[in-house]
Design a protein around this motif. Structure first.
Motif, short mmCIF file in Angstrom:
data_model
loop_
_atom_site.label_atom_id
_atom_site.label_comp_id
_atom_site.label_asym_id
_atom_site.label_seq_id
_atom_site.Cartn_x
_atom_site.Cartn_y
_atom_site.Cartn_z
N SER A 84 -5.06 17.10 7.60
CA SER A 84 -5.58 17.23 8.96
C SER A 84 -6.59 16.13 9.28
CB SER A 84 -6.22 18.61 9.16
OG SER A 84 -7.25 18.84 8.22
N ALA A 85 -7.40 15.75 8.30
CA ALA A 85 -8.36 14.67 8.52
C ALA A 85 -7.65 13.35 8.74
CB ALA A 85 -9.32 14.57 7.33
N GLY A 86 -6.58 13.12 8.00
CA GLY A 86 -5.80 11.89 8.17
C GLY A 86 -5.15 11.81 9.53
N ILE A 87 -4.68 12.96 10.02
CA ILE A 87 -4.08 12.99 11.36
C ILE A 87 -5.13 12.64 12.41
CG2 ILE A 87 -3.10 14.53 13.10
CD1 ILE A 87 -1.60 15.92 10.81
N ARG A 88 -6.32 13.19 12.26
CA ARG A 88 -7.39 12.90 13.20
C ARG A 88 -7.73 11.41 13.20
NH1 ARG A 88 -8.31 14.90 17.50
NH2 ARG A 88 -8.56 12.77 18.22
N GLU A 89 -7.71 10.80 12.02
CA GLU A 89 -8.00 9.38 11.91
C GLU A 89 -6.93 8.55 12.63
OE1 GLU A 89 -8.31 8.65 7.75
OE2 GLU A 89 -10.27 9.63 7.55
N VAL A 90 -5.68 8.98 12.56
CA VAL A 90 -4.61 8.28 13.27
C VAL A 90 -4.84 8.34 14.77
CG1 VAL A 90 -2.15 8.38 13.85
CG2 VAL A 90 -2.87 8.54 11.46
N ARG A 105 5.65 19.97 16.66
CA ARG A 105 6.13 18.63 16.31
C ARG A 105 5.73 17.58 17.34
NH1 ARG A 105 11.34 18.65 16.80
NH2 ARG A 105 11.72 20.87 17.17
N THR A 106 5.52 17.99 18.59
CA THR A 106 5.10 17.05 19.63
C THR A 106 3.58 16.95 19.76
OG1 THR A 106 5.26 18.78 21.33
CG2 THR A 106 7.21 17.40 20.97
N ARG A 107 2.86 17.72 18.95
CA ARG A 107 1.41 17.79 19.09
C ARG A 107 0.74 16.42 18.84
NH1 ARG A 107 -1.39 22.31 19.25
NH2 ARG A 107 0.32 23.47 18.23
N LEU A 108 1.16 15.72 17.79
CA LEU A 108 0.52 14.44 17.49
C LEU A 108 0.72 13.46 18.64
CD1 LEU A 108 -0.97 12.48 15.60
CD2 LEU A 108 1.27 11.84 14.67
N LEU A 109 1.93 13.34 19.15
CA LEU A 109 2.19 12.45 20.28
C LEU A 109 1.30 12.79 21.46
CD1 LEU A 109 3.69 10.28 21.87
CD2 LEU A 109 5.53 11.94 22.27
N CYS A 110 1.21 14.07 21.79
CA CYS A 110 0.38 14.48 22.93
C CYS A 110 -1.09 14.17 22.68
CB CYS A 110 0.59 15.96 23.21
SG CYS A 110 2.22 16.36 23.89
N TRP A 145 0.84 -1.19 0.00
CA TRP A 145 0.00 0.00 0.00
C TRP A 145 0.88 1.24 0.00
CZ3 TRP A 145 0.56 -3.65 3.77
CH2 TRP A 145 1.25 -3.27 4.93
N THR A 146 0.29 2.39 -0.20
CA THR A 146 1.03 3.65 -0.17
C THR A 146 1.15 4.12 1.28
OG1 THR A 146 0.26 4.28 -2.36
CG2 THR A 146 1.10 6.05 -0.95
N ALA A 147 2.36 4.30 1.74
CA ALA A 147 2.60 4.73 3.11
C ALA A 147 2.23 6.19 3.29
CB ALA A 147 4.06 4.51 3.48
N VAL A 148 2.01 6.59 4.54
CA VAL A 148 1.73 7.99 4.87
C VAL A 148 2.79 8.48 5.84
CG1 VAL A 148 -0.74 7.75 4.49
CG2 VAL A 148 0.19 7.37 6.78
N ALA A 149 2.91 9.80 5.95
CA ALA A 149 3.95 10.41 6.77
C ALA A 149 3.57 11.86 7.03
CB ALA A 149 5.30 10.33 6.05
N PRO A 150 4.32 12.56 7.90
CA PRO A 150 4.05 13.98 8.07
C PRO A 150 4.33 14.78 6.81
CG PRO A 150 6.02 13.32 9.29
CD PRO A 150 5.34 12.07 8.85
#
Length: 360
Positions: A149-155, A206-211, A128-133
């Motif tokens: 932004s929608a993809g980040i929310r899904e993660v 950069r730490t937002r997703l982890l938090c 499959w096609t990988a995703v990344a920041p």
């Protein structure tokens, strides 16, 4: 200072000792459906039988496209959770705690197992096609698609949903994988995160997703159960993620309800220059423990019982994680008890194995 065989308490969980099995990919799901198999039962069950206090699963994908390889295990559906429940039950019967590492491989997804070359698996071949920041490839792998932004929310939502399944499967803890160049680490490092929105640029961004992932997981995970996070303390590359940033984000994570930080390093950039040697990552665990004031686990070429005990004696970490040494020796804790003079009652053999016990 504690012995390797002293209990350790995290929230409502008490683990029988401080020798834990690190998460290690097995690439053993033959059906490519993410469902753990008898291999996982034997792999984790043998270490639980062999005396490890906590055993962690391999990196278990929170979405199908978050797998490192098509042969990776997952926890993105109930069929997988049901299969994990059988394994967790056996681990508990042997007296060990069970942890699941929740993971998303990001741009290091859809690749072959190492012994098959570790190259990209094309969509036409079951990949499959990988995703990344950012749309920046790792080494010679295929270029990923940048998440919107929608993809980040899904993660974020996927990590939370996986935690709910992990609880239903009986796991005692979850570990959010934020290390080794996988998706969360890719957001942390300025070498792989080239975004100019709320998830890129500054340390806060950069730490937002982890938090957000930690908040989402902690929000659905039972209060009595601990949450762990694995971090790479440094990228080992100039201009990358640093130990100082690791200490600061670890402090933030502690304030958000994280109970233990598992301190590893590297994996993000092929230019890394790692000074490998016995216990080479232990100083990172000590720095995080002291500066962030959180419970830490040390990992990385910890092979000798006296070496492992010294890590606790010197206050470098609260727990030691074994990886390669545990692959070679499922009963490593028994040997450690023998060499360190620990009474048999503190490191008991199951009666089935008593005739093989180390003798003084």
């Amino acid at each position: 200072m504690p012995s390797l065989f002293d209990q350790v308490a995290l929230r409502g969980l008490t683990v029988r000792n401080r020798i834990w099995l690190a998460s290690m990919c097995q690439y053993a799901v033959d059906a490519c459906d993410g469902v753990p198999t008898d291999w996982h039962l034997v792999h984790l069950g043998a270490r639980a039988t062999g005396g490890f206090g906590m055993v962690f699963t391999e990196a278990s994908a929170v979405v199908a496209d978050g797998r490192i390889s098509p042969q990776d295990a997952g926890i993105w559906n109930d069929t997988q959770a049901d299969a994990w429940a059988r394994i967790v039950g056996f681990v508990h019967e042997r007296g060990a705690a069970a942890g699941v590492q929740l993971a998303h491989a990001g741009r290091k997804a859809s690749i072959e197992a190492p012994w098959r070359g570790g190259t990209t698996v094309a969509p036409a071949d079951g990949g499959w096609t990988a995703v990344a920041p950012s749309a920046v490839a790792f080494d010679d792998l295929a270029a990923p698609r940048a998440l919107d932004s929608a993809g980040i929310r899904e993660v974020v939502d996927a990590f939370a949903a996986a935690a709910v399944r992990a609880d239903a499967a009986g796991f005692d803890t979850v570990e959010v994988h934020g290390a080794h160049g996988y998706l969360v680490h890719q957001f942390l490092s300025p070498l792989s995160n080239l975004r100019d929105d709320a998830y890129g640029g500054s340390f806060e961004n950069r730490t937002r997703l982890l938090c957000e992932i930690v908040d989402a997981v902690r929000g659905v995970w039972p209060e009595r159960k601990p949450v762990c996070v694995r971090l790479s303390a440094t990228d080992w590359v100039e201009g990358g993620w640093t130990l100082e940033e690791t200490c600061e984000v670890s402090r933030m994570l502690g304030e958000r309800g994280v109970d233990l930080v598992d301190v590893s390093s590297g994996g993000l950039d092929p230019r890394q220059q790692i000074a490998i040697g016995p216990g080479y990552q232990v100083p990172f665990a000590r720095a995080v423990r002291e500066k962030a004031e959180v419970t830490t686990a040390a990992v990385g070429l910890i092979t000798d019982p006296a070496q492992a005990q010294r890590i606790l004696d010197e206050g470098d970490a609260d727990v030691v994680l074994l990886a390669r040494a545990a692959l070679r020796e499922p009963g490593w804790p028994w040997r450690a008890a023998h060499e360190l003079g620990i009474p048999a009652a503190e490191a008991p053999y199951p009666p089935n194995y008593a005739r093989g016990a180390w003798r003084s």
